[in-house]
Design an enzyme around this catalytic site. Sequence first.
Site, PDB file in Angstrom:
ATOM      1  N   TYR A 159      17.720 -23.331 103.304  1.00  0.00           N
ATOM      2  CA  TYR A 159      16.393 -22.965 102.787  1.00  0.00           C
ATOM      3  C   TYR A 159      16.503 -22.092 101.537  1.00  0.00           C
ATOM      4  O   TYR A 159      15.506 -21.565 101.068  1.00  0.00           O
ATOM      5  CB  TYR A 159      15.685 -22.066 103.803  1.00  0.00           C
ATOM      6  CG  TYR A 159      14.815 -22.710 104.834  1.00  0.00           C
ATOM      7  CD1 TYR A 159      13.769 -23.527 104.471  1.00  0.00           C
ATOM      8  CD2 TYR A 159      15.012 -22.422 106.175  1.00  0.00           C
ATOM      9  CE1 TYR A 159      12.951 -24.060 105.439  1.00  0.00           C
ATOM     10  CE2 TYR A 159      14.191 -22.953 107.143  1.00  0.00           C
ATOM     11  CZ  TYR A 159      13.162 -23.774 106.766  1.00  0.00           C
ATOM     12  OH  TYR A 159      12.340 -24.291 107.716  1.00  0.00           O
ATOM     13  N   THR A 187      -0.031 -14.735 106.517  1.00  0.00           N
ATOM     14  CA  THR A 187      -0.492 -13.413 106.079  1.00  0.00           C
ATOM     15  C   THR A 187      -0.041 -13.203 104.633  1.00  0.00           C
ATOM     16  O   THR A 187       1.153 -13.206 104.349  1.00  0.00           O
ATOM     17  CB  THR A 187       0.115 -12.305 106.984  1.00  0.00           C
ATOM     18  OG1 THR A 187      -0.037 -12.706 108.331  1.00  0.00           O
ATOM     19  CG2 THR A 187      -0.537 -10.966 106.746  1.00  0.00           C
ATOM     20  N   TYR A 217      13.801 -29.439 114.381  1.00  0.00           N
ATOM     21  CA  TYR A 217      13.472 -28.922 115.715  1.00  0.00           C
ATOM     22  C   TYR A 217      13.902 -29.876 116.838  1.00  0.00           C
ATOM     23  O   TYR A 217      13.554 -29.645 118.002  1.00  0.00           O
ATOM     24  CB  TYR A 217      11.956 -28.675 115.808  1.00  0.00           C
ATOM     25  CG  TYR A 217      11.483 -27.379 115.157  1.00  0.00           C
ATOM     26  CD1 TYR A 217      11.716 -27.109 113.820  1.00  0.00           C
ATOM     27  CD2 TYR A 217      10.792 -26.422 115.900  1.00  0.00           C
ATOM     28  CE1 TYR A 217      11.276 -25.924 113.233  1.00  0.00           C
ATOM     29  CE2 TYR A 217      10.340 -25.232 115.323  1.00  0.00           C
ATOM     30  CZ  TYR A 217      10.588 -25.001 113.975  1.00  0.00           C
ATOM     31  OH  TYR A 217      10.151 -23.836 113.401  1.00  0.00           O
ATOM     32  N   HIS A 268       3.543 -21.841 114.273  1.00  0.00           N
ATOM     33  CA  HIS A 268       4.169 -21.712 112.938  1.00  0.00           C
ATOM     34  C   HIS A 268       3.126 -21.245 111.934  1.00  0.00           C
ATOM     35  O   HIS A 268       1.958 -21.626 112.044  1.00  0.00           O
ATOM     36  CB  HIS A 268       4.733 -23.084 112.514  1.00  0.00           C
ATOM     37  CG  HIS A 268       5.787 -22.997 111.454  1.00  0.00           C
ATOM     38  ND1 HIS A 268       5.530 -22.640 110.155  1.00  0.00           N
ATOM     39  CD2 HIS A 268       7.132 -23.205 111.521  1.00  0.00           C
ATOM     40  CE1 HIS A 268       6.654 -22.643 109.455  1.00  0.00           C
ATOM     41  NE2 HIS A 268       7.649 -22.976 110.257  1.00  0.00           N
ATOM     42  N   GLY A 269       3.547 -20.461 110.953  1.00  0.00           N
ATOM     43  CA  GLY A 269       2.650 -20.089 109.861  1.00  0.00           C
ATOM     44  C   GLY A 269       2.247 -21.345 109.087  1.00  0.00           C
ATOM     45  O   GLY A 269       2.991 -22.334 109.082  1.00  0.00           O
ATOM     46  N   ASP A 270       1.088 -21.321 108.431  1.00  0.00           N
ATOM     47  CA  ASP A 270       0.617 -22.543 107.765  1.00  0.00           C
ATOM     48  C   ASP A 270       1.087 -22.620 106.297  1.00  0.00           C
ATOM     49  O   ASP A 270       0.435 -23.232 105.466  1.00  0.00           O
ATOM     50  CB  ASP A 270      -0.914 -22.628 107.845  1.00  0.00           C
ATOM     51  CG  ASP A 270      -1.594 -21.521 107.049  1.00  0.00           C
ATOM     52  OD1 ASP A 270      -0.892 -20.591 106.593  1.00  0.00           O
ATOM     53  OD2 ASP A 270      -2.830 -21.584 106.900  1.00  0.00           O
ATOM     54  N   ASP A 327      36.269 -27.180  73.374  1.00  0.00           N
ATOM     55  CA  ASP A 327      36.685 -26.431  74.573  1.00  0.00           C
ATOM     56  C   ASP A 327      38.139 -25.974  74.412  1.00  0.00           C
ATOM     57  O   ASP A 327      39.048 -26.506  75.059  1.00  0.00           O
ATOM     58  CB  ASP A 327      36.514 -27.375  75.790  1.00  0.00           C
ATOM     59  CG  ASP A 327      36.890 -26.730  77.108  1.00  0.00           C
ATOM     60  OD1 ASP A 327      36.938 -25.488  77.180  1.00  0.00           O
ATOM     61  OD2 ASP A 327      37.144 -27.486  78.065  1.00  0.00           O
TER      62      ASP A 327
HETATM   63  C1  SPV Z   1      35.354 -27.225  82.722  1.00  0.00           C
HETATM   64  O1  SPV Z   1      34.311 -27.631  83.251  1.00  0.00           O
HETATM   65  O2  SPV Z   1      35.368 -26.607  81.664  1.00  0.00           O
HETATM   66  C2  SPV Z   1      36.646 -27.459  83.378  1.00  0.00           C
HETATM   67  C3  SPV Z   1      36.809 -28.630  84.238  1.00  0.00           C
HETATM   68  O3  SPV Z   1      37.552 -26.706  83.122  1.00  0.00           O
HETATM   69  S1  SPV Z   1      37.412 -29.897  83.214  1.00  0.00           S
HETATM   70  O4  SPV Z   1      36.487 -30.080  82.114  1.00  0.00           O
HETATM   71  O5  SPV Z   1      37.517 -31.098  84.023  1.00  0.00           O
HETATM   72  O6  SPV Z   1      38.715 -29.483  82.729  1.00  0.00           O
HETATM   73 MG    MG Z   2      37.246 -25.467  81.485  1.00  0.00          MG
END
Ligand code: SPV
Ligand code: MG
Length: 431
Positions: free
Chosen positions: A43, A122, A75, A89-91, A204
């Site tokens: 939840y 409430t 349930y 149960h609350g509504d 990256d």
């Molecule tokens: C990233 O999400 O930057 C990771 C995972 O390092 S991967 O891109 O698969 O290397």
């Molecule tokens: Mg990474």
Amino acid sequence: MKTVYTCFCTDIIHEGHLNIINEALKLGDLTVGVLTDSAMIRYNRFPSVSLEERIDLVKKIPGVTNVIVQNRISYDEVFETLHPDYIVHGDNWSTPSMQAVHDNITALCEKFGAQLVEIPYTHNEKLIKLDRQMREKLAMPEFRRGRLRKVLGMLPLITAIEVHSGLTGLIAEKTIVVDGEEINQFDAMWISSLCDSTNKGKPDIELVDISSRLRTIEDVMEVTTKPIIFDGDTGGLTEHFVYTVRTLERMGVSAVIIEDKTGLKKNSLFGTQVEQTQDSIENFCAKITAGKKAQLSDDFMIIARIESLILEKGMDDALKRAKAYVSAGADGIMIHSRRKDPGEILEFCDSFRQTDKTTPVVVVPSSYNTVTEAELASHGANICIYANQLMRASFPAMENVAKSILTHHRSHEIDSELMSINDIITLIDEL
Ligand code: SPV
Ligand code: MG
């Protein structure tokens, strides 16, 4: 005497609950259910006190004598064992998850000849404030940080989705899918170096500096409560990594994953297409140990990522490193692969689990995406990260819109694929 049942999914008892109890007591012999931890997190009501404490809270309510544990959100088990005449149960059925509970209860009432008694929810200033305070508590660094370790103890497999902004954080926080009796949602968030860099139009290669990465974490934390796993790349120099560990744990991040590469890091999914150097076991172990020594809190996790399969160094090398990294203090192992087939990942998990039953194993099924969560769990994986899907969804969608506008010299043609203006202006709630 009629049998009456009501169930609580809460860490605090307030006047709204007392009202429900009073009404329920008027109907007959009352049993109160207390939801288990694993059911509560479905939840997104992450428990801030233990199940035993929640049971005690309920037992202290005047008039309550029978308290049972409800294991699932549905349930079904309650009806089969208790045969209640009334469910009270609350509504408050407004959210999709509450709607699912409503549907489940009404179907069971019909099947078993019981009656659902709805008590007006409430709703006053005091309760709204209490509710907000509960939520804010979950977002606090001390609480959020330990949440990953706690969930690891509650669920066989945790799922995490990549986030790179407040907006994607909201998707991770709030998206749920109701599947029959189950409510599915992500347990954690992954701050990917690939997507954080891509979002800034950068490669990256550890180019986006740590201050900027921390800013992304802040943006996500502002609007979420779920635990954060941070992609720490190589961790940088050991002398720098120890500071990063302190900063991340202070912020309330739950885990950092660092990979055993050195020199100019490139994304793992390039594999051997680009030059990448794996760190020596000795150096990387020293980095892990230094990080663990620097850490001040008990619950922050340093997870060691093994690149042996990515760099085609073989299964034995991967397993040898896993053992060494755990001995050096790693709180978990991430094993990565860029094969389309999950075979080598499952083989690693099986072999690793022969000698290590407890260290959490993290997997990232980006390329071997046919594998199911159930399969991963059955081989002993504990955290499944969907590492880049939100970013990969957004780029083509946005590019498509840009192309349509350039083609038609107006936005009318693409409008049907866009969120409505009303939806965008009301998407973010004000406090
Ligand atoms: C990233 O999400 O930057 C990771 C995972 O390092 S991967 O891109 O698969 O290397
Ligand atoms: Mg990474």
